[in-house]
Scaffold this motif. Structure first.
Motif, PDB file in Angstrom:
ATOM      1  N   LEU A 145       6.656  18.681  -1.411  1.00 47.21           N
ATOM      2  CA  LEU A 145       5.147  18.679  -1.107  1.00 47.21           C
ATOM      3  C   LEU A 145       4.097  18.205  -2.054  1.00 47.21           C
ATOM      4  O   LEU A 145       3.347  17.541  -1.447  1.00 47.21           O
ATOM      5  N   PHE A 146       4.370  18.264  -3.291  1.00 45.84           N
ATOM      6  CA  PHE A 146       3.657  17.705  -4.168  1.00 45.84           C
ATOM      7  C   PHE A 146       3.609  16.038  -4.119  1.00 45.84           C
ATOM      8  O   PHE A 146       2.373  15.439  -4.311  1.00 45.84           O
ATOM      9  N   ASN A 147       4.639  15.453  -3.957  1.00 45.42           N
ATOM     10  CA  ASN A 147       4.812  14.027  -3.880  1.00 45.42           C
ATOM     11  C   ASN A 147       4.090  13.538  -2.770  1.00 45.42           C
ATOM     12  O   ASN A 147       3.378  12.648  -2.828  1.00 45.42           O
ATOM     13  N   VAL A 148       4.159  14.228  -1.610  1.00 49.06           N
ATOM     14  CA  VAL A 148       3.471  14.131  -0.478  1.00 49.06           C
ATOM     15  C   VAL A 148       2.261  13.894  -0.589  1.00 49.06           C
ATOM     16  O   VAL A 148       1.223  12.969  -0.171  1.00 49.06           O
ATOM     17  N   GLN A 149       1.435  14.823  -0.889  1.00 48.04           N
ATOM     18  CA  GLN A 149       0.130  14.997  -1.457  1.00 48.04           C
ATOM     19  C   GLN A 149      -0.568  14.123  -2.346  1.00 48.04           C
ATOM     20  O   GLN A 149      -1.531  13.525  -2.282  1.00 48.04           O
ATOM     21  N   GLU A 150       0.373  13.866  -3.507  1.00 48.38           N
ATOM     22  CA  GLU A 150      -0.122  12.918  -4.336  1.00 48.38           C
ATOM     23  C   GLU A 150      -0.002  11.422  -3.692  1.00 48.38           C
ATOM     24  O   GLU A 150      -0.957  10.740  -4.190  1.00 48.38           O
ATOM     25  N   ARG A 151       0.929  10.952  -3.015  1.00 44.59           N
ATOM     26  CA  ARG A 151       0.988   9.872  -2.267  1.00 44.59           C
ATOM     27  C   ARG A 151      -0.161   9.528  -1.392  1.00 44.59           C
ATOM     28  O   ARG A 151      -0.873   8.637  -1.249  1.00 44.59           O
ATOM     29  N   ASP A 152      -0.644  10.614  -0.772  1.00 46.98           N
ATOM     30  CA  ASP A 152      -1.927  10.662   0.154  1.00 46.98           C
ATOM     31  C   ASP A 152      -3.132  10.353  -0.621  1.00 46.98           C
ATOM     32  O   ASP A 152      -3.750   9.343  -0.216  1.00 46.98           O
ATOM     33  N   ARG A 153      -3.097  11.007  -1.879  1.00 42.25           N
ATOM     34  CA  ARG A 153      -4.376  10.694  -2.754  1.00 42.25           C
ATOM     35  C   ARG A 153      -4.368   9.265  -3.302  1.00 42.25           C
ATOM     36  O   ARG A 153      -5.246   8.647  -3.233  1.00 42.25           O
ATOM     37  N   VAL A 154      -3.274   8.902  -3.667  1.00 45.21           N
ATOM     38  CA  VAL A 154      -3.137   7.604  -4.175  1.00 45.21           C
ATOM     39  C   VAL A 154      -3.592   6.516  -3.271  1.00 45.21           C
ATOM     40  O   VAL A 154      -4.263   5.383  -3.405  1.00 45.21           O
ATOM     41  N   ASP A 155      -2.668   6.572  -2.246  1.00 44.86           N
ATOM     42  CA  ASP A 155      -2.596   5.758  -0.953  1.00 44.86           C
ATOM     43  C   ASP A 155      -4.129   5.409  -0.785  1.00 44.86           C
ATOM     44  O   ASP A 155      -4.491   4.355  -0.088  1.00 44.86           O
ATOM     45  N   SER A 156      -4.870   6.552  -0.465  1.00 48.00           N
ATOM     46  CA  SER A 156      -6.253   6.578   0.078  1.00 48.00           C
ATOM     47  C   SER A 156      -7.182   6.329  -0.639  1.00 48.00           C
ATOM     48  O   SER A 156      -8.461   5.836  -0.283  1.00 48.00           O
ATOM     49  N   THR A 157      -7.022   6.339  -1.966  1.00 50.82           N
ATOM     50  CA  THR A 157      -8.134   5.958  -2.823  1.00 50.82           C
ATOM     51  C   THR A 157      -7.994   4.837  -3.875  1.00 50.82           C
ATOM     52  O   THR A 157      -8.878   4.440  -4.502  1.00 50.82           O
ATOM     53  N   ARG A 158      -6.889   3.910  -3.568  1.00 56.03           N
ATOM     54  CA  ARG A 158      -6.690   2.732  -4.195  1.00 56.03           C
ATOM     55  C   ARG A 158      -7.834   1.867  -3.964  1.00 56.03           C
ATOM     56  O   ARG A 158      -8.190   1.833  -2.659  1.00 56.03           O
ATOM     57  N   LYS A 159      -8.014   1.014  -5.092  1.00 54.06           N
ATOM     58  CA  LYS A 159      -8.993  -0.184  -4.689  1.00 54.06           C
ATOM     59  C   LYS A 159      -8.529  -1.136  -3.835  1.00 54.06           C
ATOM     60  O   LYS A 159      -9.320  -1.688  -2.829  1.00 54.06           O
ATOM     61  N   ASP A 160      -7.379  -1.708  -4.013  1.00 55.97           N
ATOM     62  CA  ASP A 160      -6.810  -2.746  -3.086  1.00 55.97           C
ATOM     63  C   ASP A 160      -6.157  -2.054  -1.926  1.00 55.97           C
ATOM     64  O   ASP A 160      -5.190  -1.544  -1.811  1.00 55.97           O
ATOM     65  N   LEU A 177       7.296   6.812  -7.432  1.00 58.12           N
ATOM     66  CA  LEU A 177       6.746   5.910  -8.092  1.00 58.12           C
ATOM     67  C   LEU A 177       5.816   4.798  -7.428  1.00 58.12           C
ATOM     68  O   LEU A 177       4.885   3.695  -7.943  1.00 58.12           O
ATOM     69  N   VAL A 178       6.227   4.774  -6.102  1.00 58.84           N
ATOM     70  CA  VAL A 178       6.137   3.828  -5.123  1.00 58.84           C
ATOM     71  C   VAL A 178       4.479   3.442  -5.140  1.00 58.84           C
ATOM     72  O   VAL A 178       3.963   2.303  -4.930  1.00 58.84           O
ATOM     73  N   SER A 179       3.746   4.600  -5.075  1.00 60.87           N
ATOM     74  CA  SER A 179       2.227   4.236  -4.698  1.00 60.87           C
ATOM     75  C   SER A 179       1.595   3.461  -6.101  1.00 60.87           C
ATOM     76  O   SER A 179       0.445   2.957  -5.794  1.00 60.87           O
ATOM     77  N   LYS A 180       2.085   3.940  -7.222  1.00 58.96           N
ATOM     78  CA  LYS A 180       1.914   3.046  -8.344  1.00 58.96           C
ATOM     79  C   LYS A 180       2.016   1.672  -8.329  1.00 58.96           C
ATOM     80  O   LYS A 180       0.981   0.725  -8.611  1.00 58.96           O
ATOM     81  N   ILE A 181       3.082   1.064  -7.850  1.00 55.32           N
ATOM     82  CA  ILE A 181       3.178   0.028  -7.354  1.00 55.32           C
ATOM     83  C   ILE A 181       2.656  -0.781  -6.587  1.00 55.32           C
ATOM     84  O   ILE A 181       1.988  -1.945  -6.442  1.00 55.32           O
TER      85      ILE A 181
END
Length: 231
Positions: A179-194, A103-107
Motif C-alpha cells: 500500500l505504501f509503495n502504491v501511494q508513493e508511486r502515485d506521488r512520484v509519477d504525478s509530480t515528476r518534472k518530465d 525503485l522504478v519511479s526513480k528511474i
C-alpha cells in the motif's frame, strides 16, 4: 479487420492496465507493448549495477550506460504474451518483484531514460495496430492516438490486487508495504518534472475500483468497435 488503430492506455500503478491491454491485443490481433516492463527492466539493470537503491541514485552512471541497454519483447506461445528481455536475458519474473516496484519511479523520472524508451515505443507503434499501456502514452508517446483510456482505482483496492498477485506467485510480502509503495508511486509519477502522469484531455477515464476484468473488457471493446466504425 482492415482498420488498425492506436490504443493508448494510461493510469496509476496496479490498475490492471497490462491485463486489459493483453486481452485487447489478443482479440483484435494487435501488437501489445508493456512500457512499464521497459522501465522495470532499466530499473533492474540499474539495481544490479548498484546505480539505484532505496536511499541513493547514481544517475550519471546509469545515463552513461544507456547505450549498452538492449530491450526486446519476445512472444511466448505457451503464455500467450510477449516477455521482457534485457540484454538477451529473460527478466520477466525479476522485473515484477516488490524491490523493482519500489525503485522504478526513480528511474522513470530520469529524462534521458524516458527519451530513449519513448523513441523505442514510438517506433514499435508507428504503423498502428498497437495497444500500449503506461503513464504517458496518450500525452507523450502517442498524443494523436485514436483511442485514449485512463485507468484509475482507489489505492487500497490496487494494493490488495498487487498483494494477491505476489502472494499467488509465492513472494513473501506485507500488504502495508505494498500500500505504501502504491501511494508513493502515485506521488512520484504525478509530480515528476518530465512527463508526469496526467489524464489526457481527450482520454476516457475508467474507474475500475469495483469492476471485474470481464466488465472492463466488454466496456473497452465497445469503445474500440465504435471507434473502428467511425474511421
Amino acid at each position: 479487420m482492415s482498420k488498425k488503430i492506436t490504443i493508448a492506455i494510461d493510469g496509476f500503478s496496479s490498475t490492471g492496465k497490462s491485463t486489459i491491454a493483453k486481452l485487447l491485443a489478443k482479440k483484435y490481433n494487435y501488437i501489445y507493448v508493456d512500457t512499464g516492463a521497459m522501465y522495470r527492466a532499466v530499473t533492474l539493470f540499474a539495481n544490479k549495477n548498484n546505480y539505484v537503491g532505496v536511499d541513493f541514485l547514481r544517475k550519471e552512471n546509469l545515463v552513461s550506460q544507456l547505450p549498452n541497454i538492449s530491450l526486446q519483447f519476445k512472444f511466448n506461445k505457451d503464455l500467450g504474451f510477449a516477455e521482457m528481455y534485457l540484454n538477451g536475458d529473460n527478466v520477466e519474473k525479476e522485473i515484477r518483484t516488490l524491490e523493482v516496484s519500489q525503485l522504478v519511479s526513480k528511474i522513470a523520472a530520469i529524462s534521458e531514460v524516458r527519451k530513449k524508451l519513448v523513441a523505442e515505443q514510438q517506433l514499435m507503434g508507428k504503423d498502428g495496430g498497437v495497444v500500449m499501456d503506461g503513464r504517458d502514452i496518450g500525452t507523450v508517446v502517442f498524443p494523436d492516438a485514436d483511442l485514449k483510456l485512463f485507468m484509475t482505482a482507489s489505492a487500497d483496492k490496487r494494493a490488495l490486487r498487487r498483494y494477491k498477485e505476489l502472494i499467488e506467485r509465492g513472494d513473501n510480502v506485507d500488504y502495508n508495504d505494498i500500500l505504501f509503495n502504491v501511494q508513493e508511486r502515485d506521488r512520484v509519477d504525478s509530480t515528476r518534472k518530465d512527463s508526469p502522469l496526467v489524464k489526457a484531455d481527450d482520454a476516457i477515464e475508467i474507474d475500475n475500483s469495483d469492476m471485474g476484468i470481464n466488465e472492463q473488457f466488454e466496456l473497452i471493446c465497445n469503445l474500440i468497435d465504435k471507434k473502428l466504425v467511425e474511421l
